[in-house]
Design a protein around this motif. Structure first.
Motif, PDB file in Angstrom:
ATOM      1  N   UNK B  18       0.887  -1.168   0.000  1.00  0.00           N
ATOM      2  CA  UNK B  18       0.000   0.000   0.000  1.00  0.00           C
ATOM      3  C   UNK B  18       0.917   1.207   0.000  1.00  0.00           C
ATOM      4  N   UNK B  19       1.115   1.817  -1.151  1.00  0.00           N
ATOM      5  CA  UNK B  19       2.089   2.895  -1.239  1.00  0.00           C
ATOM      6  C   UNK B  19       3.445   2.339  -0.839  1.00  0.00           C
ATOM      7  N   UNK B  20       4.061   2.909   0.174  1.00  0.00           N
ATOM      8  CA  UNK B  20       5.383   2.448   0.582  1.00  0.00           C
ATOM      9  C   UNK B  20       5.345   1.330   1.611  1.00  0.00           C
ATOM     10  N   UNK B  21       4.142   1.015   2.104  1.00  0.00           N
ATOM     11  CA  UNK B  21       4.043   0.006   3.156  1.00  0.00           C
ATOM     12  C   UNK B  21       3.910  -1.377   2.537  1.00  0.00           C
ATOM     13  N   UNK B  22       4.767  -2.280   2.975  1.00  0.00           N
ATOM     14  CA  UNK B  22       4.671  -3.646   2.473  1.00  0.00           C
ATOM     15  C   UNK B  22       3.890  -4.468   3.493  1.00  0.00           C
ATOM     16  N   UNK B  23       2.644  -4.826   3.159  1.00  0.00           N
ATOM     17  CA  UNK B  23       1.806  -5.566   4.095  1.00  0.00           C
ATOM     18  C   UNK B  23       2.134  -7.054   4.040  1.00  0.00           C
ATOM     19  N   UNK B  24       2.394  -7.553   2.841  1.00  0.00           N
ATOM     20  CA  UNK B  24       2.797  -8.951   2.678  1.00  0.00           C
ATOM     21  C   UNK B  24       3.993  -8.986   1.748  1.00  0.00           C
ATOM     22  N   UNK B  25       4.974  -9.821   2.120  1.00  0.00           N
ATOM     23  CA  UNK B  25       6.155  -9.909   1.270  1.00  0.00           C
ATOM     24  C   UNK B  25       6.433 -11.371   0.933  1.00  0.00           C
ATOM     25  N   UNK B  26       6.258 -11.729  -0.337  1.00  0.00           N
ATOM     26  CA  UNK B  26       6.589 -13.053  -0.835  1.00  0.00           C
ATOM     27  C   UNK B  26       6.019 -14.173   0.034  1.00  0.00           C
ATOM     28  N   UNK B  45       0.335  -8.618  11.449  1.00  0.00           N
ATOM     29  CA  UNK B  45       1.241  -9.502  10.722  1.00  0.00           C
ATOM     30  C   UNK B  45       0.880  -9.599   9.244  1.00  0.00           C
ATOM     31  N   UNK B  46      -0.318  -9.138   8.873  1.00  0.00           N
ATOM     32  CA  UNK B  46      -0.724  -9.186   7.468  1.00  0.00           C
ATOM     33  C   UNK B  46      -1.653 -10.337   7.132  1.00  0.00           C
ATOM     34  N   UNK B  47      -2.277 -10.928   8.155  1.00  0.00           N
ATOM     35  CA  UNK B  47      -3.173 -12.072   7.918  1.00  0.00           C
ATOM     36  C   UNK B  47      -4.393 -11.658   7.108  1.00  0.00           C
ATOM     37  N   UNK B  48      -5.024 -10.570   7.556  1.00  0.00           N
ATOM     38  CA  UNK B  48      -6.253 -10.151   6.874  1.00  0.00           C
ATOM     39  C   UNK B  48      -5.958  -9.694   5.448  1.00  0.00           C
ATOM     40  N   UNK B  57     -10.835  -9.286  -2.595  1.00  0.00           N
ATOM     41  CA  UNK B  57     -11.200  -7.992  -2.055  1.00  0.00           C
ATOM     42  C   UNK B  57     -10.162  -6.963  -2.482  1.00  0.00           C
ATOM     43  N   UNK B  58      -8.894  -7.393  -2.501  1.00  0.00           N
ATOM     44  CA  UNK B  58      -7.802  -6.586  -3.053  1.00  0.00           C
ATOM     45  C   UNK B  58      -7.199  -7.331  -4.224  1.00  0.00           C
ATOM     46  N   UNK B  59      -6.570  -6.563  -5.103  1.00  0.00           N
ATOM     47  CA  UNK B  59      -5.759  -7.160  -6.156  1.00  0.00           C
ATOM     48  C   UNK B  59      -4.318  -7.149  -5.659  1.00  0.00           C
ATOM     49  N   UNK B  60      -3.724  -8.341  -5.547  1.00  0.00           N
ATOM     50  CA  UNK B  60      -2.357  -8.449  -5.044  1.00  0.00           C
ATOM     51  C   UNK B  60      -1.395  -7.694  -5.963  1.00  0.00           C
ATOM     52  N   UNK B  61      -0.396  -7.055  -5.342  1.00  0.00           N
ATOM     53  CA  UNK B  61       0.573  -6.317  -6.145  1.00  0.00           C
ATOM     54  C   UNK B  61       1.384  -7.277  -7.016  1.00  0.00           C
ATOM     55  N   UNK B 239      -0.270 -21.876   9.205  1.00  0.00           N
ATOM     56  CA  UNK B 239       0.714 -21.004   8.573  1.00  0.00           C
ATOM     57  C   UNK B 239       0.880 -19.800   9.489  1.00  0.00           C
ATOM     58  N   UNK B 240       2.106 -19.501   9.883  1.00  0.00           N
ATOM     59  CA  UNK B 240       2.337 -18.389  10.805  1.00  0.00           C
ATOM     60  C   UNK B 240       2.965 -17.222  10.048  1.00  0.00           C
ATOM     61  N   UNK B 241       2.349 -16.054  10.193  1.00  0.00           N
ATOM     62  CA  UNK B 241       2.866 -14.850   9.550  1.00  0.00           C
ATOM     63  C   UNK B 241       3.410 -13.909  10.617  1.00  0.00           C
ATOM     64  N   UNK B 242       4.466 -13.204  10.266  1.00  0.00           N
ATOM     65  CA  UNK B 242       4.928 -12.112  11.120  1.00  0.00           C
ATOM     66  C   UNK B 242       5.555 -11.065  10.222  1.00  0.00           C
ATOM     67  N   UNK B 243       5.235  -9.815  10.450  1.00  0.00           N
ATOM     68  CA  UNK B 243       5.721  -8.720   9.614  1.00  0.00           C
ATOM     69  C   UNK B 243       5.527  -9.011   8.129  1.00  0.00           C
ATOM     70  N   UNK B 244       4.409  -9.595   7.784  1.00  0.00           N
ATOM     71  CA  UNK B 244       4.062  -9.803   6.388  1.00  0.00           C
ATOM     72  C   UNK B 244       4.730 -10.984   5.724  1.00  0.00           C
ATOM     73  N   UNK B 245       5.509 -11.781   6.504  1.00  0.00           N
ATOM     74  CA  UNK B 245       6.185 -12.919   5.879  1.00  0.00           C
ATOM     75  C   UNK B 245       5.844 -14.208   6.611  1.00  0.00           C
ATOM     76  N   UNK B 246       5.912 -15.323   5.899  1.00  0.00           N
ATOM     77  CA  UNK B 246       5.660 -16.617   6.531  1.00  0.00           C
ATOM     78  C   UNK B 246       6.887 -16.993   7.346  1.00  0.00           C
TER      79      UNK B 246
END
Lengths: 305, 275
Positions: B18-26, B45-48, B57-61, B239-246
């Motif tokens: 979202x702009x400069x914020x990376x909610x999920x990374x790879x 963590x980016x679960x939602x 609901x969103x189009x993934x980047x 699956x455990x997420x933290x800071x947008x990563x598995x």
């Protein structure tokens, strides 16, 4: 108090009001579903008056003499063509702007309004156009000077608009399609997540609005016989007032707002002053907005989290 | 995660900015056919966001979200961006349904109407048939009402059939939302914190219900949940997420003993995590 004037003005007011109600439906449904004011709606109504006259001329050319049959055919053709206008306008001018700022489609609507007025003016001429009186005759109550009369065409207006409103209420309240409309109105994204094709529903709402405006256009033209490329402006603003008065976004509100506005306007012109009737209508609107900002039947806007 | 079942959903390289914020990374994970899979992680963590991408609901980047359907494989991003006819509704029609953390019922419609809207794709879609009330339309409508009442019964909501959704108590609204998701006839149902705000006995009831959804109704479940009792009790795959990563992916026993997960949840001195 002149009772016959009161009676006459009530009849005139109800006729006028049901026309406002029919056009207000287009404003209120579009607002309800995508939260924009379709400023081109009044001009869609104007276009329908021209379409009606053209269709009538074509039908006459083919030598259909029965007034009943000619009217029925004219109504059907006008509704279909005006619906097509409504659909195309949404497709061309509003859908590409969905998801942009709230102001963008509003400006695009004003653009379409100007476009329609000028396109009709160029293609049909700037002069006032007319159709011959098709439905003559009145029902008269009372005798001598003090009588109340209702023209057959006014009866037709009342019956036809009542039928349209009843039909639409059934469509929205009692059918699968109406359920989808209400779902899209309450939460468009959620409806899409459940598999409702929201773009199609929005198109449908524009078509419904245009078709109702077409019915109004046919009825008014039957009643007054004349129109020009500018009739959409004042009528549109009045119908918009009716929609706001009844609570924009609410379907029964649009009908109620239309009837109240029509009655107030004709009572004011019957008993006070004809020249200031528009001032009075808009003053009532200001009053309602001060004391009940969401309109008579509207719900207060709830902040979405 | 070991299982011979085929993957129903495959998320590959999902990145959402979202702009400069990376909610999920790879983000990469799979949801096996017929499994109950949980997506957990600390707040933020980016679960939602993963959910929002999966359900259209969103189009993934970046990245691909592939779903197996009867008609072959579909990719969620492609459904959203398909020219002219693309949109979120195609994701629902492909067989993904969801509920929301903050309930999103149609509050001014009755419970039954909420369920009927969800069956739109199964009911007769022909506009004219609907307008003229044809026999076929009637039959489809009756079938829809029947299915709606079936799910009201399953969710124990029969008494509330004709009440406005917005007027129901919180716990019932949650169940109604699950019923509505099921009415779309999904292959994969995504539940976003279904136990949030429920008391322990309601939570117990819910975990029983989720098991039945999978066992009796053959639907695959993907859920986000903070109630670890519920998650460990019903899921086969976490699956455990933290800071947008598995940060971890496996069965409950594996997750419970994973140092990375413990670190993410409880925080530890860095020396212990990175030897």
């Amino acid at each position: 108090m002149d009772w016959h004037i009161l009676g006459q003005q009530i009849i005139n007011g109800l006729t006028l009001g049901s026309i406002y109600g029919l056009i207000a439906i287009g404003y209120t449904m579009v607002y309800g579903i995508i939260g924009m004011i379709n400023f081109a709606h009044g001009d869609v109504y104007m276009v329908s008056a021209y379409l009606m006259a053209i269709t009538l001329a074509v039908i006459h050319f083919f030598g259909i003499d029965s007034v009943f049959f000619a009217l029925l055919l004219t109504l059907a053709v006008t509704m279909a063509l005006t619906g097509l206008y409504g659909w195309s306008i949404e497709r061309v001018a509003y859908r590409p702007l969905r998801g942009s700022t709230r102001l963008a489609p509003l400006i695009s609507a004003i653009g379409i309004s100007l476009l329609l007025q000028n396109y009709v003016q160029i293609s049909q001429g700037a002069r006032v156009q007319g159709i011959p009186t098709l439905i003559e005759g009145t029902i008269r109550f009372g005798s001598g000077e003090d009588f109340v009369q209702i023209k057959y065409v006014q009866v037709l207006i009342l019956v036809a608009s009542l039928a349209c409103m009843a039909g639409l209420s059934w469509l929205i309240g009692g059918t699968n399609l109406g359920r989808q409309c209400r779902a899209v109105q309450q939460d468009r994204k959620m409806a899409a997540i459940l598999g409702v094709n929201t773009d199609r529903i929005i198109s449908l709402v524009f078509v419904i609005g245009a078709v109702m405006a077409a019915v109004a256009g046919v009825l008014v033209t039957l009643n007054y016989g004349s129109f020009d490329f500018y009739v959409g402006f004042v009528t549109g603003i009045k119908a918009f007032t009716a929609a706001v008065l009844g609570g924009i976004g609410s379907l029964p509100g649009a009908m109620l707002g239309g009837l109240i506005l029509g009655l107030l306007e004709s009572l004011f012109s019957g008993f006070v002053n004809t020249d200031y009737k528009d001032v009075f209508s808009f003053a009532v609107l200001v009053g309602v907005l001060i004391f009940k900002p969401s309109g008579l039947l509207g719900r207060p806007e709830v902040e979405k989290v | 995660m070991s299982s011979s079942r085929p993957a129903l959903l495959t998320v590959e390289g999902l990145t959402m900015r979202f702009g400069g914020i990376v909610a999920n990374n790879d983000v990469n994970f799979t949801v096996d056919q017929g499994s109950i899979t949980a997506l957990i992680g600390p707040n933020g963590a980016g679960k939602t966001t993963v959910f929002n991408c999966v359900t259209g609901f969103y189009k993934a980047t970046e990245g691909r979200i592939r779903l197996q359907t009867e008609a072959g494989e579909v990719e969620v991003g492609e459904l959203l961006t398909r020219p002219v006819l693309g949109g979120s509704y195609l994701v629902a029609r492909a067989g993904i349904a969801r509920t929301f953390q903050n309930i999103r019922l149609f509050k001014e419609m009755t419970a039954v109407e909420n369920l009927l809207v969800a069956q739109h794709q199964r009911l007769n879609r022909n506009l004219l048939a609907g307008t003229f009330d044809s026999a076929g339309f009637r039959a489809a409508e009756d079938e829809g009402i029947e299915r709606a009442f079936h799910w009201l019964r399953v969710m124990n909501l029969l008494d509330d059939a004709n009440k406005l959704a917005g007027s129901l108590p919180y716990g019932r609204q949650r169940r109604l939302e699950i019923a509505r998701a099921m009415c779309t006839g999904p292959r994969l149902v995504c539940l976003d914190e279904p136990a949030a705000g429920l008391n322990p006995s309601e939570t117990e009831e819910l975990s029983e219900l989720i098991r039945r959804l999978r066992g009796e109704h053959g639907v695959t479940v993907l859920l986000i949940e903070h109630d670890m009792g519920l998650v460990m009790g019903i899921s086969e795959h976490i699956v455990v997420l933290d800071h947008g990563e598995v940060i971890a992916d496996g069965g409950p026993a594996h997750i419970r003993s994973s140092p990375a997960v413990i670190a993410a949840y409880l925080g530890t001195e860095t020396t212990e995590v990175t030897p």
